[in-house]
Design a protein around this motif. Sequence first.
Motif, PDB file in Angstrom:
ATOM      1  N   ASN A   1     -38.072 -51.700  -3.131  1.00  0.00           N
ATOM      2  CA  ASN A   1     -36.854 -52.732  -3.828  1.00  0.00           C
ATOM      3  C   ASN A   1     -36.723 -53.396  -2.970  1.00  0.00           C
ATOM      4  N   HIS A   2     -36.622 -55.055  -3.154  1.00  0.00           N
ATOM      5  CA  HIS A   2     -35.914 -55.497  -1.919  1.00  0.00           C
ATOM      6  C   HIS A   2     -34.715 -56.204  -2.098  1.00  0.00           C
ATOM      7  N   LEU A   3     -33.852 -56.113  -1.358  1.00  0.00           N
ATOM      8  CA  LEU A   3     -32.762 -55.772  -1.150  1.00  0.00           C
ATOM      9  C   LEU A   3     -32.255 -57.518  -0.630  1.00  0.00           C
ATOM     10  N   GLY A   4     -32.400 -58.256  -0.317  1.00  0.00           N
ATOM     11  CA  GLY A   4     -32.805 -59.370   0.367  1.00  0.00           C
ATOM     12  C   GLY A   4     -31.693 -60.089   1.817  1.00  0.00           C
ATOM     13  N   THR A   5     -31.314 -60.126   2.120  1.00  0.00           N
ATOM     14  CA  THR A   5     -30.375 -60.439   3.626  1.00  0.00           C
ATOM     15  C   THR A   5     -29.069 -59.661   3.156  1.00  0.00           C
ATOM     16  N   ARG A   6     -29.306 -59.190   4.614  1.00  0.00           N
ATOM     17  CA  ARG A   6     -27.602 -58.179   4.205  1.00  0.00           C
ATOM     18  C   ARG A   6     -27.873 -58.351   6.212  1.00  0.00           C
ATOM     19  N   SER A   7     -25.898 -58.645   6.311  1.00  0.00           N
ATOM     20  CA  SER A   7     -25.599 -58.339   7.398  1.00  0.00           C
ATOM     21  C   SER A   7     -25.178 -56.974   8.117  1.00  0.00           C
ATOM     22  N   GLU A   8     -25.614 -56.823   9.176  1.00  0.00           N
ATOM     23  CA  GLU A   8     -25.184 -55.563   9.775  1.00  0.00           C
ATOM     24  C   GLU A   8     -24.214 -54.787   9.309  1.00  0.00           C
ATOM     25  N   SER A   9     -24.748 -53.676   8.179  1.00  0.00           N
ATOM     26  CA  SER A   9     -23.402 -52.748   7.317  1.00  0.00           C
ATOM     27  C   SER A   9     -24.611 -51.751   6.726  1.00  0.00           C
ATOM     28  N   THR A  10     -23.922 -50.648   6.384  1.00  0.00           N
ATOM     29  CA  THR A  10     -25.040 -49.940   5.334  1.00  0.00           C
ATOM     30  C   THR A  10     -24.266 -50.375   3.744  1.00  0.00           C
ATOM     31  N   PHE A  11     -25.568 -49.929   3.396  1.00  0.00           N
ATOM     32  CA  PHE A  11     -26.137 -50.467   2.127  1.00  0.00           C
ATOM     33  C   PHE A  11     -26.075 -49.491   1.379  1.00  0.00           C
ATOM     34  N   ALA A  12     -27.118 -49.714   0.367  1.00  0.00           N
ATOM     35  CA  ALA A  12     -27.798 -48.286  -0.796  1.00  0.00           C
ATOM     36  C   ALA A  12     -27.604 -49.098  -2.209  1.00  0.00           C
ATOM     37  N   ILE A  13     -28.603 -48.102  -3.193  1.00  0.00           N
ATOM     38  CA  ILE A  13     -29.119 -48.803  -4.379  1.00  0.00           C
ATOM     39  C   ILE A  13     -30.312 -47.308  -4.662  1.00  0.00           C
ATOM     40  N   ARG A  14     -29.830 -47.578  -5.906  1.00  0.00           N
ATOM     41  CA  ARG A  14     -29.853 -46.413  -7.408  1.00  0.00           C
ATOM     42  C   ARG A  14     -31.282 -46.437  -7.860  1.00  0.00           C
ATOM     43  N   ILE A  15     -31.641 -45.717  -7.701  1.00  0.00           N
ATOM     44  CA  ILE A  15     -33.247 -45.369  -8.621  1.00  0.00           C
ATOM     45  C   ILE A  15     -33.467 -44.946  -9.714  1.00  0.00           C
ATOM     46  N   THR A  16     -34.136 -44.659 -10.559  1.00  0.00           N
ATOM     47  CA  THR A  16     -34.192 -44.363 -11.942  1.00  0.00           C
ATOM     48  C   THR A  16     -35.865 -43.785 -11.981  1.00  0.00           C
ATOM     49  N   GLY A  17     -35.607 -43.147 -13.206  1.00  0.00           N
ATOM     50  CA  GLY A  17     -37.252 -42.853 -13.807  1.00  0.00           C
ATOM     51  C   GLY A  17     -37.866 -41.682 -12.549  1.00  0.00           C
ATOM     52  N   LEU A  18     -36.873 -40.833 -12.141  1.00  0.00           N
ATOM     53  CA  LEU A  18     -37.127 -39.889 -10.791  1.00  0.00           C
ATOM     54  C   LEU A  18     -37.544 -38.704 -12.458  1.00  0.00           C
ATOM     55  N   ALA A  19     -38.724 -37.646 -11.788  1.00  0.00           N
ATOM     56  CA  ALA A  19     -38.634 -36.297 -12.436  1.00  0.00           C
ATOM     57  C   ALA A  19     -37.661 -35.378 -12.311  1.00  0.00           C
ATOM     58  N   ASP A  20     -37.969 -34.353 -13.161  1.00  0.00           N
ATOM     59  CA  ASP A  20     -36.898 -33.569 -12.086  1.00  0.00           C
ATOM     60  C   ASP A  20     -37.569 -32.371 -11.385  1.00  0.00           C
ATOM     61  N   GLY A  21     -36.738 -31.938 -10.833  1.00  0.00           N
ATOM     62  CA  GLY A  21     -37.269 -30.954  -9.579  1.00  0.00           C
ATOM     63  C   GLY A  21     -38.233 -31.206  -9.118  1.00  0.00           C
ATOM     64  N   ASN A  22     -37.964 -32.547  -8.425  1.00  0.00           N
ATOM     65  CA  ASN A  22     -39.448 -32.947  -7.614  1.00  0.00           C
ATOM     66  C   ASN A  22     -38.947 -33.513  -6.202  1.00  0.00           C
ATOM     67  N   THR A  23     -39.890 -33.603  -5.076  1.00  0.00           N
ATOM     68  CA  THR A  23     -39.480 -34.390  -4.200  1.00  0.00           C
ATOM     69  C   THR A  23     -39.936 -35.004  -3.916  1.00  0.00           C
ATOM     70  N   TYR A  24     -39.333 -36.448  -3.667  1.00  0.00           N
ATOM     71  CA  TYR A  24     -39.110 -37.765  -3.528  1.00  0.00           C
ATOM     72  C   TYR A  24     -38.482 -37.971  -1.556  1.00  0.00           C
ATOM     73  N   HIS A  25     -39.767 -39.266  -0.858  1.00  0.00           N
ATOM     74  CA  HIS A  25     -39.106 -39.593   0.021  1.00  0.00           C
ATOM     75  C   HIS A  25     -39.109 -41.046   0.103  1.00  0.00           C
ATOM     76  N   TYR A  26     -38.842 -41.190   1.550  1.00  0.00           N
ATOM     77  CA  TYR A  26     -37.882 -42.592   1.431  1.00  0.00           C
ATOM     78  C   TYR A  26     -37.254 -43.619   2.761  1.00  0.00           C
ATOM     79  N   ARG A  27     -37.863 -44.635   2.667  1.00  0.00           N
ATOM     80  CA  ARG A  27     -37.558 -45.157   4.086  1.00  0.00           C
ATOM     81  C   ARG A  27     -37.074 -46.588   4.377  1.00  0.00           C
ATOM     82  N   ALA A  28     -36.153 -47.219   5.053  1.00  0.00           N
ATOM     83  CA  ALA A  28     -35.399 -48.664   5.254  1.00  0.00           C
ATOM     84  C   ALA A  28     -36.586 -49.892   5.790  1.00  0.00           C
ATOM     85  N   TYR A  29     -36.973 -50.433   5.904  1.00  0.00           N
ATOM     86  CA  TYR A  29     -37.421 -51.999   6.486  1.00  0.00           C
ATOM     87  C   TYR A  29     -36.766 -53.079   6.544  1.00  0.00           C
TER      88      TYR A  29
END
Length: 279
Positions: free
Chosen positions: A196-224
């Motif tokens: 998911n590309h969030l575009g240009t952001r200034s120094e601050s916190t941010f968040a995105i909501r993701i959907t379509g996940l399977a119940d009872g499953n483990t997921y991982h993420y990292r920011a770039y």
Amino acid sequence: MENRSGILLLCWTIVVISSPAFGATNIYVGGVADGHDSFDCRVKVGYPVVNNAGGATNVSETNAWINGYLVSTGMAETSVLVGWDTTDKGTNLTWGNMHSFGLQPDGSPLTENATGLSAGTTYFYRFCASNALGHISWAPSTAVFSTDATPAINTGSGAAPISFTTATLAGNLYAGISANISMYWGQDTNNWSHTNHLGTRSESTFAIRITGLADGNTYHYRAYATNDSGEAWSDIASFTTFSLFNGMPLFSGGIADGFDQSLACMVTERPRGSVFMIH
């Protein structure tokens, strides 16, 4: 012009023209009796005019070109200097860093390469000109610029809230001034299945909501994060979606008396068939 006593009188005309644009005054003297000027004297007397040109250019993490322009000397020898600092010192000669350009003519573009700057820092600068008439002029206002900085990013408060099929992924850009942000996520940290590309952001916190996940499953993420000074990755954060069969109410009765929402009627296993109660 001759008076009755035969004495020749000389008539002089003095015109003073003010020229605010150049901070100077033009004086014209002439007009003798025979109609021919005895001399023509035009003198600019006033203050030099200097500005900060278009601001700083070629800004990097530790360097910047500080630009200015000497518009007018006020028709007297003029020297120019520039001061810069992390605070605005206005029209005071108390700038933490100063550079003298020496004597400069009208219409001189001026540039000083300021080095040794701190990354990710806001700086102020202002040009000053003084001429042989003792007049001092400053640029009309102070120029401001910020040095570049390599971004730094983390996963902030992590993933929350989490449901059966959705999750909100948090991040925090805490250095770099601004950067292009992307979020990578999936179940395989060696092969991210979603971006998911969030575009240009200034120094601050941010968040995105993701959907379509399977119940009872483990997921991982990292920011770039990436900008002109470099790039950065956050650490990997993990989360597990809620499970429909992990102690969560799934089926709640449906008896004839209408009381079908009590916890006593709820079960944690999917029924294998239909149940009918007839009174």
